[in-house]
Motif scaffolding. Structure first.
Motif, PDB file in Angstrom:
ATOM      1  N   LEU A   9       0.809  -1.219   0.000  1.00 43.43           N
ATOM      2  CA  LEU A   9       0.000   0.000   0.000  1.00 43.43           C
ATOM      3  C   LEU A   9       0.839   1.265   0.000  1.00 43.43           C
ATOM      4  O   LEU A   9       0.287   2.368  -0.027  1.00 43.43           O
ATOM      5  N   GLU A  10       2.172   1.135   0.070  1.00 41.49           N
ATOM      6  CA  GLU A  10       3.071   2.286   0.112  1.00 41.49           C
ATOM      7  C   GLU A  10       2.743   3.207   1.291  1.00 41.49           C
ATOM      8  O   GLU A  10       2.658   4.423   1.141  1.00 41.49           O
ATOM      9  N   LEU A  11       2.575   2.630   2.453  1.00 36.95           N
ATOM     10  CA  LEU A  11       2.219   3.413   3.630  1.00 36.95           C
ATOM     11  C   LEU A  11       3.461   4.053   4.247  1.00 36.95           C
ATOM     12  O   LEU A  11       4.571   3.542   4.134  1.00 36.95           O
ATOM     13  N   SER A  12       3.235   5.169   4.928  1.00 43.14           N
ATOM     14  CA  SER A  12       4.315   5.816   5.667  1.00 43.14           C
ATOM     15  C   SER A  12       4.595   5.028   6.944  1.00 43.14           C
ATOM     16  O   SER A  12       3.877   4.080   7.286  1.00 43.14           O
ATOM     17  N   GLU A  13       5.622   5.430   7.655  1.00 40.54           N
ATOM     18  CA  GLU A  13       5.981   4.728   8.888  1.00 40.54           C
ATOM     19  C   GLU A  13       4.859   4.827   9.918  1.00 40.54           C
ATOM     20  O   GLU A  13       4.522   3.838  10.586  1.00 40.54           O
ATOM     21  N   VAL A  14       4.267   6.011  10.051  1.00 41.91           N
ATOM     22  CA  VAL A  14       3.174   6.185  11.012  1.00 41.91           C
ATOM     23  C   VAL A  14       1.962   5.353  10.604  1.00 41.91           C
ATOM     24  O   VAL A  14       1.331   4.685  11.440  1.00 41.91           O
ATOM     25  N   GLN A  15       1.640   5.364   9.316  1.00 43.52           N
ATOM     26  CA  GLN A  15       0.499   4.584   8.836  1.00 43.52           C
ATOM     27  C   GLN A  15       0.743   3.089   9.002  1.00 43.52           C
ATOM     28  O   GLN A  15      -0.182   2.328   9.307  1.00 43.52           O
ATOM     29  N   THR A  16       1.984   2.665   8.820  1.00 43.29           N
ATOM     30  CA  THR A  16       2.322   1.258   9.044  1.00 43.29           C
ATOM     31  C   THR A  16       2.114   0.871  10.501  1.00 43.29           C
ATOM     32  O   THR A  16       1.608  -0.222  10.809  1.00 43.29           O
ATOM     33  N   ASP A  17       2.491   1.764  11.412  1.00 37.68           N
ATOM     34  CA  ASP A  17       2.268   1.495  12.840  1.00 37.68           C
ATOM     35  C   ASP A  17       0.774   1.385  13.151  1.00 37.68           C
ATOM     36  O   ASP A  17       0.354   0.521  13.931  1.00 37.68           O
ATOM     37  N   VAL A  18      -0.026   2.249  12.544  1.00 38.55           N
ATOM     38  CA  VAL A  18      -1.471   2.192  12.754  1.00 38.55           C
ATOM     39  C   VAL A  18      -2.026   0.872  12.219  1.00 38.55           C
ATOM     40  O   VAL A  18      -2.870   0.224  12.859  1.00 38.55           O
ATOM     41  N   LEU A  19      -1.539   0.440  11.055  1.00 36.66           N
ATOM     42  CA  LEU A  19      -1.994  -0.834  10.497  1.00 36.66           C
ATOM     43  C   LEU A  19      -1.611  -1.998  11.407  1.00 36.66           C
ATOM     44  O   LEU A  19      -2.383  -2.952  11.565  1.00 36.66           O
ATOM     45  N   SER A  20      -0.445  -1.918  12.028  1.00 30.21           N
ATOM     46  CA  SER A  20      -0.042  -2.960  12.985  1.00 30.21           C
ATOM     47  C   SER A  20      -0.983  -2.988  14.179  1.00 30.21           C
ATOM     48  O   SER A  20      -1.314  -4.067  14.701  1.00 30.21           O
ATOM     49  N   VAL A  21      -1.414  -1.819  14.645  1.00 27.52           N
ATOM     50  CA  VAL A  21      -2.387  -1.753  15.737  1.00 27.52           C
ATOM     51  C   VAL A  21      -3.697  -2.407  15.321  1.00 27.52           C
ATOM     52  O   VAL A  21      -4.313  -3.150  16.084  1.00 27.52           O
ATOM     53  N   VAL A  22      -4.114  -2.151  14.080  1.00 24.93           N
ATOM     54  CA  VAL A  22      -5.358  -2.740  13.576  1.00 24.93           C
ATOM     55  C   VAL A  22      -5.272  -4.265  13.591  1.00 24.93           C
ATOM     56  O   VAL A  22      -6.200  -4.956  14.025  1.00 24.93           O
ATOM     57  N   PHE A  23      -4.157  -4.814  13.141  1.00 28.21           N
ATOM     58  CA  PHE A  23      -3.977  -6.269  13.158  1.00 28.21           C
ATOM     59  C   PHE A  23      -3.952  -6.800  14.588  1.00 28.21           C
ATOM     60  O   PHE A  23      -4.478  -7.883  14.867  1.00 28.21           O
TER      61      PHE A  23
END
Length: 493
Positions: free
Chosen positions: A123-137
């Motif tokens: 998805l070409e996410l930024s570092e912050v967005q990647t962290d948010v996605l990890s929280v979602v998982f």
């Protein structure tokens, strides 16, 4: 060379690819129409005959003919005689796959299997967005929510956004802007066809790494003609497949022959317009997957199309003709010729430009792992058909497939979307149950309301208007006479 090694063709001597060095990866390069796809086909069938399963992406549809025994013409028979080959037509055991389920068995993976880090790269996410996605998982794992397809992930993102304050207290701030950015990236990936890829039943690797009772390896052909218009999805799928192999296969070092061989046709499409994070992941997997017994072969127009960090890992090289009309092409030619171990019998750069169709410069790894001196080689003709299989032939092969009926129908079992929908409906019902209803009006002890009187009209009739006018005139005259009498009396006094 051992009899089980892969026969490529003949120069002054026969040229073989050693199976115990085949996991050191390789490249097949050359201009359009010079014979790259045929070389891919004879290598794929050669690995299969040696008991090695093969995976190859069929970009133009030409490779599908590998499932049909060939019918060599006089030219191919003459080529076989020149190189001392007893050409026996034969088909390879083939299984067709297609991410869209149109020209082969569907290929699927669940969102959970892909995981947050690889998905973030897709998805070409930024570092912050990647962290948010990890929280979602993490929330999905904690609440027992299965993430199978894109609908599940979207539902969970909405759930996290709606409970951001509570979730943020436990795992850090979850910004609505980050959730929105992830949703937009998901939409972009879905437009490339990712909705067909994510879901169940998910592909089991053992259904690709299969050897038949006759000892031949299964040739897995992925229909990639439509997939090429979705480069991000193509790169993401291949990276996921390589990552799954790397995670699941044990370390074997340098086996006698590979456990699986990958061919990536039109490999330049894998790196063009591909997110840098995906390219870096491909580079990492190529470096490390060799120890798992997996060989990767890139098929492309020019070796310069492949990043240097990947190209340096490719020990077995087959170079078909290149043309050098422009400065960029001349630079590519120089790079291609410089990658070979020189042969004193000819100039490598000149030889590359002079090669005919079906000829190639070949340099492979020897028993010590060192590249052999480059040799100008006549590539052997294939035992299977040159050209694509017909739709009827493809359907017949699929009807006899060992995985027929396993992946053809999608399964939509209860997962995050359904569970969250049920929760929301239950919450709505509970709220309605706890809210007291408004008091009902039974009419006891109350006076009945009087019927409203009809509104009187303010409009006058002609007679009423005439009467009022006469009265006003008489009143005015009377008042005037009285005033005159009063004033006259005052004057007389």
């Amino acid at each position: 060379m051992a009899d089980t090694d892969l026969f490529l063709g003949k120069a002054e001597d026969a040229q073989f690819l050693r199976l115990d060095r085949a996991n050191r990866h390789g490249v097949v390069a050359g201009a359009t129409g010079t014979g790259k796809t045929v070389t891919l086909q004879i290598m794929a069938q050669g690995f299969s005959d040696a008991g090695v399963p093969v995976f190859c992406a069929d970009v133009k549809g030409d490779l599908s003919g590998i499932c049909i025994a060939g019918a060599p013409n006089d030219k191919l028979l003459a080529r076989a005689a020149d190189i001392g080959l007893d050409l026996r037509p034969a088909a390879a055991p083939t299984v067709f796959w297609d991410l869209f389920g149109e020209k082969g068995h569907p290929v699927r993976a669940t969102i959970s299997e892909v995981g947050p880090l690889l998905l973030a790269r897709m998805l070409e996410l930024s570092e912050v967005q990647t962290d948010v996605l990890s929280v979602v998982f993490h929330v999905a794992d904690k609440e027992g929510l299965l993430l199978l397809d894109l609908a599940d992930l979207r539902a969970l993102l909405t759930h996290v956004a709606g409970n951001a304050s509570e979730i943020g207290k436990a795992y850090g701030h979850v910004a609505p802007a980050s959730i929105a950015a992830i949703q937009r990236s998901l939409l972009a990936l879905e437009r490339q066809g990712a909705g067909a890829f994510f879901g169940e039943p998910a592909l089991r690797l053992e259904d690709m790494i299969r050897t038949g009772l006759d000892g031949r390896g299964q040739v897995n052909v992925l229909a990639a003609d439509r997939l090429m218009s979705s480069p991000r999805l193509y790169a993401a799928f291949l990276l996921w497949l390589l990552s799954e192999l790397f995670e699941q296969l044990p370390e074997v070092g340098d086996p006698e022959k590979p456990r699986l061989v990958f061919f990536f046709d039109e490999a330049h499409l894998l790196f063009d317009d591909t997110p840098r994070a995906l390219v870096e992941k491909v580079e990492q997997v190529v470096r490390l997957i060799r120890s798992k017994g997996v060989g990767i072969y890139f098929v492309t127009q020019n070796p310069a199309d492949i990043p240097d960090s990947v190209l340096s890992q490719l020990g077995n090289r087959i170079q078909h003709a290149l043309r050098a009309y422009t400065p960029a092409e001349q630079k590519g030619l120089k790079a291609a010729s410089g990658s070979f171990r020189a042969n004193p019998a000819f100039d490598t750069a000149e030889a590359i430009q002079a090669l005919g169709v079906g000829e190639a410069l070949v340099s492979v790894l020897d028993e010590k792992g060192a590249p052999t001196v480059v040799a100008r080689t006549l590539i052997r003709p294939p035992a299977s058909r040159l050209g694509p299989a017909t739709e009827a032939e493809r359907a017949q092969v699929m009807a006899q497939s060992p995985v027929r009926g396993v992946y053809d129908q999608a399964v939509d079992r209860q997962s995050a979307q359904e569970i969250l929908t049920e929760r929301a409906e239950a919450q709505t019902a509970q709220t309605a149950k706890e809210t007291p209803p408004p008091p009902a009006n039974t009419g006891a002890g109350t006076k009945p309301r009087a019927a409203p009187r009809p509104r009187a009209s303010n409009r006058q009739t002609h007679m009423e208007a005439l009467t009022k006018s006469m009265l006003r005139t008489a009143g005015t005259t009377l008042a005037r006479e009285l005033m005159r009498g009063v004033l006259g009396g005052i004057r007389r006094r």
